[in-house]
Design a protein around this motif. Structure first.
Motif, PDB file in Angstrom:
ATOM      1  N   GLU A  43      30.209  38.213  38.653  1.00  0.00           N
ATOM      2  CA  GLU A  43      29.436  39.192  39.417  1.00  0.00           C
ATOM      3  C   GLU A  43      27.967  39.111  38.996  1.00  0.00           C
ATOM      4  O   GLU A  43      27.667  38.846  37.834  1.00  0.00           O
ATOM      5  CB  GLU A  43      29.948  40.605  39.128  1.00  0.00           C
ATOM      6  CG  GLU A  43      31.322  40.883  39.671  1.00  0.00           C
ATOM      7  CD  GLU A  43      31.310  41.179  41.144  1.00  0.00           C
ATOM      8  OE1 GLU A  43      30.310  41.723  41.645  1.00  0.00           O
ATOM      9  OE2 GLU A  43      32.299  40.847  41.801  1.00  0.00           O
ATOM     10  N   LEU A  68      41.455  33.096  39.320  1.00  0.00           N
ATOM     11  CA  LEU A  68      40.508  33.998  38.656  1.00  0.00           C
ATOM     12  C   LEU A  68      39.428  33.220  37.915  1.00  0.00           C
ATOM     13  O   LEU A  68      38.273  33.642  37.860  1.00  0.00           O
ATOM     14  CB  LEU A  68      41.237  34.933  37.694  1.00  0.00           C
ATOM     15  CG  LEU A  68      41.940  36.115  38.328  1.00  0.00           C
ATOM     16  CD1 LEU A  68      42.755  36.875  37.286  1.00  0.00           C
ATOM     17  CD2 LEU A  68      40.954  37.057  38.998  1.00  0.00           C
ATOM     18  N   VAL A 109      47.486  32.658  39.932  1.00  0.00           N
ATOM     19  CA  VAL A 109      46.492  33.732  39.987  1.00  0.00           C
ATOM     20  C   VAL A 109      45.443  33.524  38.898  1.00  0.00           C
ATOM     21  O   VAL A 109      44.238  33.654  39.146  1.00  0.00           O
ATOM     22  CB  VAL A 109      47.166  35.116  39.853  1.00  0.00           C
ATOM     23  CG1 VAL A 109      46.137  36.213  39.642  1.00  0.00           C
ATOM     24  CG2 VAL A 109      48.000  35.415  41.087  1.00  0.00           C
ATOM     25  N   LEU A 157      43.494  39.172  44.266  1.00  0.00           N
ATOM     26  CA  LEU A 157      44.071  38.626  43.043  1.00  0.00           C
ATOM     27  C   LEU A 157      44.515  39.737  42.094  1.00  0.00           C
ATOM     28  O   LEU A 157      45.555  39.632  41.440  1.00  0.00           O
ATOM     29  CB  LEU A 157      43.077  37.685  42.364  1.00  0.00           C
ATOM     30  CG  LEU A 157      42.800  36.387  43.131  1.00  0.00           C
ATOM     31  CD1 LEU A 157      41.672  35.610  42.473  1.00  0.00           C
ATOM     32  CD2 LEU A 157      44.042  35.538  43.260  1.00  0.00           C
ATOM     33  N   THR A 158      43.751  40.821  42.054  1.00  0.00           N
ATOM     34  CA  THR A 158      44.146  41.973  41.239  1.00  0.00           C
ATOM     35  C   THR A 158      45.447  42.566  41.775  1.00  0.00           C
ATOM     36  O   THR A 158      46.339  42.912  40.996  1.00  0.00           O
ATOM     37  CB  THR A 158      43.034  43.032  41.227  1.00  0.00           C
ATOM     38  OG1 THR A 158      41.846  42.444  40.686  1.00  0.00           O
ATOM     39  CG2 THR A 158      43.428  44.242  40.403  1.00  0.00           C
ATOM     40  N   ASP A 159      45.562  42.663  43.098  1.00  0.00           N
ATOM     41  CA  ASP A 159      46.805  43.162  43.700  1.00  0.00           C
ATOM     42  C   ASP A 159      47.988  42.263  43.326  1.00  0.00           C
ATOM     43  O   ASP A 159      49.094  42.750  43.059  1.00  0.00           O
ATOM     44  CB  ASP A 159      46.680  43.231  45.226  1.00  0.00           C
ATOM     45  CG  ASP A 159      45.771  44.353  45.691  1.00  0.00           C
ATOM     46  OD1 ASP A 159      45.432  45.234  44.867  1.00  0.00           O
ATOM     47  OD2 ASP A 159      45.385  44.334  46.873  1.00  0.00           O
ATOM     48  N   GLN A 182      38.486  38.526  47.706  1.00  0.00           N
ATOM     49  CA  GLN A 182      39.338  37.629  46.934  1.00  0.00           C
ATOM     50  C   GLN A 182      39.717  38.232  45.578  1.00  0.00           C
ATOM     51  O   GLN A 182      40.873  38.188  45.175  1.00  0.00           O
ATOM     52  CB  GLN A 182      38.642  36.283  46.727  1.00  0.00           C
ATOM     53  CG  GLN A 182      39.510  35.271  46.001  1.00  0.00           C
ATOM     54  CD  GLN A 182      38.827  33.940  45.828  1.00  0.00           C
ATOM     55  OE1 GLN A 182      37.632  33.818  45.993  1.00  0.00           O
ATOM     56  NE2 GLN A 182      39.599  32.928  45.484  1.00  0.00           N
ATOM     57  N   GLU A 183      38.751  38.826  44.902  1.00  0.00           N
ATOM     58  CA  GLU A 183      39.036  39.387  43.580  1.00  0.00           C
ATOM     59  C   GLU A 183      40.013  40.557  43.683  1.00  0.00           C
ATOM     60  O   GLU A 183      40.926  40.673  42.867  1.00  0.00           O
ATOM     61  CB  GLU A 183      37.747  39.824  42.894  1.00  0.00           C
ATOM     62  CG  GLU A 183      37.937  40.152  41.439  1.00  0.00           C
ATOM     63  CD  GLU A 183      36.621  40.330  40.704  1.00  0.00           C
ATOM     64  OE1 GLU A 183      36.674  40.874  39.599  1.00  0.00           O
ATOM     65  OE2 GLU A 183      35.559  39.950  41.231  1.00  0.00           O
ATOM     66  N   GLU A 184      39.855  41.410  44.694  1.00  0.00           N
ATOM     67  CA  GLU A 184      40.782  42.532  44.884  1.00  0.00           C
ATOM     68  C   GLU A 184      42.187  42.024  45.198  1.00  0.00           C
ATOM     69  O   GLU A 184      43.176  42.575  44.717  1.00  0.00           O
ATOM     70  CB  GLU A 184      40.293  43.443  46.000  1.00  0.00           C
ATOM     71  CG  GLU A 184      39.045  44.224  45.660  1.00  0.00           C
ATOM     72  CD  GLU A 184      38.466  44.906  46.879  1.00  0.00           C
ATOM     73  OE1 GLU A 184      38.507  44.323  47.991  1.00  0.00           O
ATOM     74  OE2 GLU A 184      37.966  46.026  46.728  1.00  0.00           O
ATOM     75  N   ARG A 189      40.514  43.075  52.144  1.00  0.00           N
ATOM     76  CA  ARG A 189      40.229  42.970  50.725  1.00  0.00           C
ATOM     77  C   ARG A 189      39.486  41.668  50.447  1.00  0.00           C
ATOM     78  O   ARG A 189      39.704  40.668  51.096  1.00  0.00           O
ATOM     79  CB  ARG A 189      41.506  42.950  49.905  1.00  0.00           C
ATOM     80  CG  ARG A 189      42.340  44.190  50.045  1.00  0.00           C
ATOM     81  CD  ARG A 189      42.831  44.552  48.671  1.00  0.00           C
ATOM     82  NE  ARG A 189      43.790  45.624  48.710  1.00  0.00           N
ATOM     83  CZ  ARG A 189      43.495  46.854  48.355  1.00  0.00           C
ATOM     84  NH1 ARG A 189      42.304  47.163  47.968  1.00  0.00           N
ATOM     85  NH2 ARG A 189      44.410  47.791  48.390  1.00  0.00           N
ATOM     86  N   LEU A 218      48.264  40.455  40.577  1.00  0.00           N
ATOM     87  CA  LEU A 218      48.591  40.715  39.175  1.00  0.00           C
ATOM     88  C   LEU A 218      49.398  42.005  39.027  1.00  0.00           C
ATOM     89  O   LEU A 218      50.356  42.068  38.254  1.00  0.00           O
ATOM     90  CB  LEU A 218      47.316  40.793  38.333  1.00  0.00           C
ATOM     91  CG  LEU A 218      46.620  39.466  38.057  1.00  0.00           C
ATOM     92  CD1 LEU A 218      45.295  39.693  37.349  1.00  0.00           C
ATOM     93  CD2 LEU A 218      47.514  38.543  37.244  1.00  0.00           C
ATOM     94  N   VAL A 219      49.021  43.026  39.788  1.00  0.00           N
ATOM     95  CA  VAL A 219      49.765  44.293  39.748  1.00  0.00           C
ATOM     96  C   VAL A 219      51.191  44.066  40.245  1.00  0.00           C
ATOM     97  O   VAL A 219      52.160  44.571  39.660  1.00  0.00           O
ATOM     98  CB  VAL A 219      49.047  45.384  40.576  1.00  0.00           C
ATOM     99  CG1 VAL A 219      49.926  46.597  40.775  1.00  0.00           C
ATOM    100  CG2 VAL A 219      47.742  45.766  39.906  1.00  0.00           C
TER     101      VAL A 219
END
Length: 140
Positions: free
Chosen positions: A95, A89, A85, A15-17, A11-13, A9, A19-20
């Motif tokens: 992007e 972010l 996190v 960090l999203t994980d 870095q952004e993915e 993954r 948060l989830v």
């Protein structure tokens, strides 16, 4: 027992994980605390009806205090995790602009006196790189 498979993954993915995972842990803690609140309501009802002695109520209160320490500690850890996190972010560069384009092709033909027509549309995006002013085309 085999080793866990860790997905590749960015870095952004990742960090999203995170948060989830924070949201899921918060939900679990909310369910746990709701169950404790229901126990307290039941004990309060029993106390009003005279089914529990003051000593039993005090024992129950001590038990609830001990049990509630764990989710309170977990909430503090989750708050630290969330702050970290969010800090990460903010550090992620935005992007590059994405422009979605499409091409539509229509083909017609006649076979044994019958006309056949088919249309296909392809969507793709162009990532504009500001530094080099080059265009890189990625079809998806």
């Amino acid at each position: 027992m085999s080793a866990p498979v860790i997905p590749d993954r960015g870095q952004e993915e990742a960090l999203t994980d995170l948060l989830v995972s924070i949201a899921l842990e918060e939900t679990a803690l909310a369910h746990f605390m709701n169950a404790e609140a229901e126990k307290i309501q039941a004990v309060a009802q029993m106390m009003e009806e005279g089914e529990m002695t003051p000593e039993e109520v005090l024992d129950f209160q001590r038990s609830v205090s001990k049990v509630m320490r764990t989710p309170i500690k977990k909430e503090m850890l989750l708050q630290f995790k969330l702050e970290d996190v969010l800090d990460f972010l903010e550090e992620i560069p935005p992007e590059p602009p994405i422009e979605v384009q499409s091409n539509t092709v229509t083909a017609s033909g006649i076979y044994e006196g019958v006309t056949y027509t088919d249309t296909a549309t392809v969507y793709y995006h162009v990532i504009l790189e500001e530094e080099n002013n080059n265009e890189e085309v990625n079809t998806q």
